[in-house]
Design a protein around this motif. Structure first.
Motif, short mmCIF file in Angstrom:
data_model
loop_
_atom_site.label_atom_id
_atom_site.label_comp_id
_atom_site.label_asym_id
_atom_site.label_seq_id
_atom_site.Cartn_x
_atom_site.Cartn_y
_atom_site.Cartn_z
N ILE A 73 -13.37 -10.24 -22.27
CA ILE A 73 -11.19 -9.71 -22.24
C ILE A 73 -11.04 -10.65 -22.52
O ILE A 73 -9.97 -10.68 -23.15
N PHE A 74 -10.55 -11.79 -22.31
CA PHE A 74 -10.65 -13.01 -22.70
C PHE A 74 -10.11 -13.84 -24.40
O PHE A 74 -8.84 -13.82 -24.80
N GLN A 75 -11.61 -12.74 -24.79
CA GLN A 75 -11.08 -12.70 -26.46
C GLN A 75 -11.13 -11.73 -26.80
O GLN A 75 -9.45 -12.16 -27.78
N LYS A 76 -10.63 -10.78 -26.75
CA LYS A 76 -10.59 -9.66 -26.24
C LYS A 76 -9.17 -8.73 -27.10
O LYS A 76 -8.43 -8.57 -27.31
N LEU A 77 -8.63 -9.79 -25.97
CA LEU A 77 -7.28 -9.32 -25.43
C LEU A 77 -5.84 -9.79 -26.33
O LEU A 77 -4.86 -9.55 -26.34
N LYS A 78 -6.44 -10.65 -26.98
CA LYS A 78 -6.10 -12.47 -27.93
C LYS A 78 -5.71 -10.75 -29.27
O LYS A 78 -4.41 -11.63 -29.96
N ARG A 79 -6.31 -9.93 -29.23
CA ARG A 79 -6.28 -9.51 -30.82
C ARG A 79 -6.48 -7.69 -30.66
O ARG A 79 -6.06 -7.48 -31.63
N ALA A 80 -6.36 -7.97 -29.23
CA ALA A 80 -6.45 -5.84 -29.33
C ALA A 80 -4.43 -5.52 -28.99
O ALA A 80 -3.53 -6.40 -29.00
N GLN A 81 -4.53 -4.35 -29.72
CA GLN A 81 -3.09 -3.50 -29.42
C GLN A 81 -3.59 -2.72 -28.73
O GLN A 81 -4.13 -1.54 -29.08
N ALA A 82 -2.10 -2.10 -27.46
CA ALA A 82 -2.40 -1.02 -27.11
C ALA A 82 -2.31 0.48 -28.18
O ALA A 82 -1.26 0.70 -28.97
N PRO A 83 -2.75 1.44 -27.51
CA PRO A 83 -4.07 2.10 -27.13
C PRO A 83 -4.91 1.31 -27.77
O PRO A 83 -5.51 1.34 -28.94
N SER A 84 -6.01 0.42 -27.14
CA SER A 84 -7.69 0.18 -27.38
C SER A 84 -8.28 -0.41 -26.44
O SER A 84 -8.73 -0.70 -25.52
N LEU A 85 -9.97 0.10 -27.04
CA LEU A 85 -10.98 0.34 -26.06
C LEU A 85 -11.28 -1.39 -26.42
O LEU A 85 -11.14 -1.75 -26.43
N ILE A 86 -11.32 -2.17 -24.64
CA ILE A 86 -11.00 -3.24 -25.14
C ILE A 86 -13.05 -3.97 -23.72
O ILE A 86 -13.53 -4.31 -24.93
N LYS A 96 0.91 -0.98 0.26
CA LYS A 96 -0.13 0.32 -0.11
C LYS A 96 0.93 1.59 0.34
O LYS A 96 0.64 2.37 -1.08
N GLU A 97 1.53 1.28 0.74
CA GLU A 97 2.42 2.31 0.48
C GLU A 97 4.06 1.80 0.26
O GLU A 97 4.86 2.64 0.10
N GLY A 98 3.86 1.32 -1.62
CA GLY A 98 4.86 1.17 -2.45
C GLY A 98 5.37 2.42 -3.09
O GLY A 98 4.97 3.91 -3.25
N LYS A 99 5.74 1.95 -4.51
CA LYS A 99 6.21 2.92 -5.13
C LYS A 99 5.98 2.53 -6.15
O LYS A 99 6.17 1.39 -6.85
N VAL A 100 5.49 3.47 -7.35
CA VAL A 100 5.43 3.39 -9.04
C VAL A 100 5.87 2.30 -9.68
O VAL A 100 6.41 1.82 -10.22
N THR A 101 7.58 2.46 -9.08
CA THR A 101 8.76 2.41 -10.04
C THR A 101 9.06 0.88 -9.95
O THR A 101 9.36 0.62 -10.50
N GLU A 102 8.38 0.44 -8.59
CA GLU A 102 8.37 -0.63 -8.32
C GLU A 102 7.04 -1.52 -9.07
O GLU A 102 7.77 -2.72 -8.86
N VAL A 103 6.56 -1.32 -9.50
CA VAL A 103 5.16 -2.49 -10.05
C VAL A 103 4.84 -1.37 -11.46
O VAL A 103 4.67 -2.49 -12.48
N LEU A 104 5.10 -0.31 -12.51
CA LEU A 104 5.27 -0.24 -13.69
C LEU A 104 6.94 0.30 -14.03
O LEU A 104 7.86 1.24 -13.43
N LYS A 105 7.29 0.35 -15.64
CA LYS A 105 8.23 0.78 -16.85
C LYS A 105 7.49 1.19 -17.86
O LYS A 105 6.54 0.56 -17.93
N ALA A 106 8.26 1.93 -18.25
CA ALA A 106 8.32 2.40 -19.35
C ALA A 106 7.95 1.68 -20.50
O ALA A 106 8.45 0.66 -21.10
N GLY A 107 6.61 1.79 -21.51
CA GLY A 107 6.01 0.75 -22.82
C GLY A 107 5.36 -0.53 -21.73
O GLY A 107 5.25 -0.69 -23.14
N GLN A 108 5.33 -0.55 -20.72
CA GLN A 108 4.42 -1.74 -20.41
C GLN A 108 3.16 -1.77 -21.01
O GLN A 108 2.42 -0.14 -20.73
N ASN A 109 2.48 -2.62 -21.29
CA ASN A 109 0.80 -2.70 -21.58
C ASN A 109 -0.11 -3.04 -20.37
O ASN A 109 0.65 -3.57 -19.34
#
Length: 516
Positions: free
Chosen positions: A215-228, A108-121
């Motif tokens: 979402i299971f089916q939609k994510l297979k062919r989705a490219q970021a950014p896109s509405l799911i 809960k008191e962690g840092k954003v750098t611990e869970v995210l990195k640039a370019g990540q989906n």
């Protein structure tokens, strides 16, 4: 209290007016093809990490990057990330969330750098629509809203609406949901679920789970950014959130939208399908039901509300300011304190309506008329709480200070509704000079001649101010009859109250405006 929903559908937008006891209390606009509505779920890409803000800017396809704070990621963010990677894999054969092993909650008191990195989906949901110069505000605590329930994937919690007062009913609903809830799904039970049977809630829960697991089916062919997963359109969403048995009518001027609403109402209250009515009148729908007049009188800087008393409403980037004025209102034999209390109590009612109508959010500061009696200040505070009881948006009200200032915070999730009430004169176009009125009929005559002879239209509808309409149709050989005999074509003249004195518009047989 009776409620009516009047819906004006045009090619460019849908305008929804909610009336309570024939009084306008909410006005919502939805642009055709509008994106980034609250509730939409997107596959997005991390654009930039901001360690100093403990947040990240996310690309969801909007012109401005969206904002995601670490605290809005939710404790189950690692599980969500794992789910997204599994569902995106072409080799994935899993189609149910219950088959995915949960990951430990993030700190809960962690840092954003611990869970995210640039370019990540990542998977995100719109929490606030783009407002002013800001992009959308995001959350990764996904939810799918229904009429009675809100589904919370990756959670195991069951929450019951605080507005359900009966402890016995809360316990009944909690046990009921525990018996039907699938693994890896939490549920929030909404207020309208009070008294509902298990079969109805079970059917809705299955629909919400099925909607999420697409979402299971939609994510297979989705490219970021896109509405799911998209939220339902705003008309149906508004009905879902505000509908109650007191609704007396839903009136729409579009057959397709009327059918959609009737079908939706049939799923939540089959007996109420008949309240959906298609408007076929010649006048604009808002004009016919007196909504246009209410809009013009309710928006703007100054709003009158009772016996000469009025509000002054000012907007800034930081907050909104409302000043209460008694105007020329006074009663003989009534002292100043009593007079101030009466005006303030009436103002509280109107301010609560204005906040809903304009969808004002953020910080609102209200300057009531000074009252020296603490008991009177408490009465105004209680009246304001009571008046805002019908407001579905989260809000917090502070008691009046000794200077009679009240502070309100109200959640802002979409841009404030703004209607320009001052109009540019269509005759002079703001210059202050007009064509001589004696030439007005000649001007109309020339344009009617052009429409019939050059454009070869078979019929014509001319919309003007009612006074001008009366002039053009008066007498045995009125101007209207002269045009009909001269061109041997159908000519219809309609008076529209909302038009200014020398304003006019031409329409063809399909009621499409002829731009000259």
């Amino acid at each position: 209290m009776s409620s009516d929903l009047i819906i004006d559908v045009t090619p460019s937008e849908v305008v929804i007016a909610l009336l309570e006891n024939k009084r306008l209390v909410e006005l919502t606009r939805e642009k055709s093809g509008a994106k980034f509505a609250v509730g939409d779920i997107y596959l997005a890409r991390v654009k930039k990490i901001m360690p100093s803000l403990n947040a990240a800017f996310i690309d969801v396809g909007y012109e401005k990057d969206a904002f995601l704070h670490y605290l809005d990621m939710g404790p189950q963010f690692s599980t969500l990330n794992k789910f997204m990677k599994i569902a995106s894999s072409p080799k994935n054969r899993i189609s149910s969330l219950s088959k995915i092993q949960s990951e430990p909650d993030i700190n809960k008191e962690g840092k954003v750098t611990e869970v995210l990195k640039a370019g990540q989906n990542i998977l995100v949901q719109i929490a606030k629509e783009p407002i002013s110069t800001k992009g959308p505000r995001l959350t990764s605590e996904l939810s799918i809203a229904g009429r009675n329930l809100v589904l919370m994937p990756f959670s195991e919690k069951i929450s019951i609406s605080q507005k359900i007062s009966s402890t016995e009913e809360k316990n009944r609903l909690k046990k009921l949901i525990q018996s039907i809830r699938p693994r890896k799904y939490g549920v929030i039970v909404r207020t309208v679920a009070e008294g509902k049977r298990v079969a109805e809630l079970d059917q809705e829960l299955k629909k919400l789970v099925a909607k999420f697991e697409t979402i299971f089916q939609k994510l297979k062919r989705a490219q970021a950014p896109s509405l799911i997963v998209g939220e339902i359109d705003r008309t149906t969403a508004l009905l879902r959130d505000i509908y109650n048995p007191n609704f007396s009518s839903v009136i729409v001027n579009d057959a397709a939208v009327a059918d959609d609403i009737a079908e939706y109402l049939g799923t939540i209250d089959p007996e109420k399908r008949k309240i959906v009515k298609l408007y076929k009148g010649g006048q604009p729908i808002f004009e016919h039901f007196g909504i246009e007049k209410q809009i013009k009188s309710s928006f703007g800087k100054t709003v009158s509300f009772k016996s000469g008393a009025y509000l002054i409403i000012e907007h800034t980037e930081a907050f909104h300011v409302i000043d209460v004025n008694s105007g020329n209102r006074s009663k003989a034999g009534v002292d100043q304190e009593t007079n101030a209390l009466e005006v303030n109590l009436a103002a509280a009612e109107e301010i609560a309506r204005q906040l809903r109508l304009r969808d004002m959010g953020g910080i609102i500061v209200i300057d009531f008329i000074d009252m020296h009696n603490a008991e009177n200040r408490l009465k105004v505070y209680e009246r304001m709480k009571e008046a805002m009881g019908a407001d579905r948006t989260k809000h917090n009200i502070l008691p009046l200070s000794k200077f009679c200032l009240m502070q309100i915070t109200r959640q802002r999730v979409r841009p404030e509704e703004h209607v320009e009430t001052a109009e540019v004169c269509p005759s002079c176009k703001g210059t202050g000079k007009v064509t001589p009125t004696i030439l007005f009929t000649d001007e109309l005559d020339n344009k009617v001649n052009y429409i019939f002879k050059d454009l070869n239209k078979k019929g014509l509808t001319l919309k003007v101010h009612p006074y001008v309409a009366a002039f053009l149709t008066k007498g045995l050989m009125s101007q209207k009859r002269k045009w009909a005999f001269k061109f041997l074509r159908r000519v219809t003249i309609e008076g529209v109250n909302s038009m200014s004195f020398l304003e006019y518009h031409f329409f063809d047989d399909n009621m499409e405006e002829i731009i000259l």
